[in-house]
Design an enzyme around this catalytic site. Sequence first.
Site, short mmCIF file in Angstrom:
data_model
loop_
_atom_site.label_atom_id
_atom_site.label_comp_id
_atom_site.label_asym_id
_atom_site.label_seq_id
_atom_site.Cartn_x
_atom_site.Cartn_y
_atom_site.Cartn_z
CB THR A 34 5.48 3.13 60.71
OG1 THR A 34 5.11 3.95 59.69
CG2 THR A 34 7.13 3.02 60.72
CB THR A 67 0.45 0.67 78.67
OG1 THR A 67 1.44 0.19 80.09
CG2 THR A 67 -0.77 0.85 79.36
CB SER A 85 -2.64 3.79 60.05
OG SER A 85 -2.40 4.91 60.80
CB ALA A 86 -6.08 5.44 64.08
CG HIS A 87 -2.45 8.99 61.26
ND1 HIS A 87 -2.15 10.05 60.51
CD2 HIS A 87 -1.79 7.74 61.16
CE1 HIS A 87 -0.96 9.42 59.68
NE2 HIS A 87 -0.92 8.15 60.38
CB CYS A 92 12.79 18.44 51.29
SG CYS A 92 13.99 19.64 51.05
#
Length: 386
Positions: free
Chosen positions: A70, A244, A206-208, A332
């Site tokens: 994002t 950081t 993105s990592a996830h 929703c």
Amino acid sequence: MNRINLDINSTLGLLPAVAKRLETFSYLNPSSIHQGGQAARIAVENAREAIKGAIHATRDDILFFTSGATESNNTALFLPFWDYLECGIRLKDEKFNVVISAVEHPSILSSADRLKKMGVEVRMVPPRTNGNFIADDFVAHCDDRTKLVSCMYVNNETGQILPIKTITQAVKEKFPRLLVHTDAVQAFGKVHTSFLEFGVDLMSISAHKIGGLSGVGAFIAKAGTHIAPFIVGGPQETRRRAGTENTLGITSFGIAAELASHELVSRNEQMKRNAKRLRDTIASNVKDVQWNFQSLETVGNTLSLTVPGLMSSDLVVGLDLEGIYVSAGSACSSGKVDPSSTLIAMGISFREASETIRISVGFEGSEECFKQAGEKIAKCINRMRG
Ligand code: PLP
């Protein structure tokens, strides 16, 4: 109850192989000059190299870590405009525009919306009537005031593969100075994803989505790209992204990227097999459902299923009670169901969109387990239809 995650496009979940290796690292501040900090610095740099290798970025290309795709997508959309804003130049006086596909993730759509409020014209490229995106359509939307083209590589709701390499080539041929960005979040780890080969200037991942931790992503830019930071503060990430570093998340990203690139072919085949087994089982046990986007080129793990007469939000809850996680093709919010902009752009009606679920399968689990999940889904649909 056995639970099965058929919502892996939302998050794959931390892979055990990644979790195991995380135990051995140092998670002190990589900016500290003591040995603990330096060990963390090495972990961050190793992860950077591993991810660059996995996406075929060259040594000189820029990769900095973010809080997720994002943020990377926000960074991409605003990148061409910071220098103007910082000089006090009003964007609306410059008559700039950006070109995006009509099926982008909300993080691109909302960034574009913000730019629009600041006076930048946003031009959306729709699919052709057969659902395909054509490179020439992107070129036709560009002119000498276009600052950026952003087109995702794989769509999160349909699994559709968009022709990013051809789009980049066509756009660059006519407008060589224009920046091209791709959101490759849903592609990386599922299909061949090459920064070098695509020829794009900017990429978000993105990592996830590949088995690392949530809350960490990467922004990749071609060597030499001028980066005005989106997040300002400390000197981290060579002043391109302050804050950081999320050392634990970044380390998980590096390990997950390495695994994903080694296992890409077998994972892709397994995902396709799992999706087929699931689809075949559901199809032979329920009547009058609609499988969307079957003629498109897709990554093969994502099924879009419209169940006439059943609201997708109800079906998601019904399946959850059976231990099956899927997602609705609509968001929703405050009791009101907003149909997914992607589904609408792809020609699905409002009503159909509110009756559509997304099933996205991973590469783990046996064929038997996908057969059982398919039977449970079919049973649930038949019972809820009453
Ligand atoms: N882009 C696409 C295509 C996605 O599917 C997602 C997540 O669902 C994102 C961007 C946002 O990624 P993150 O969750 O890392 O912010």
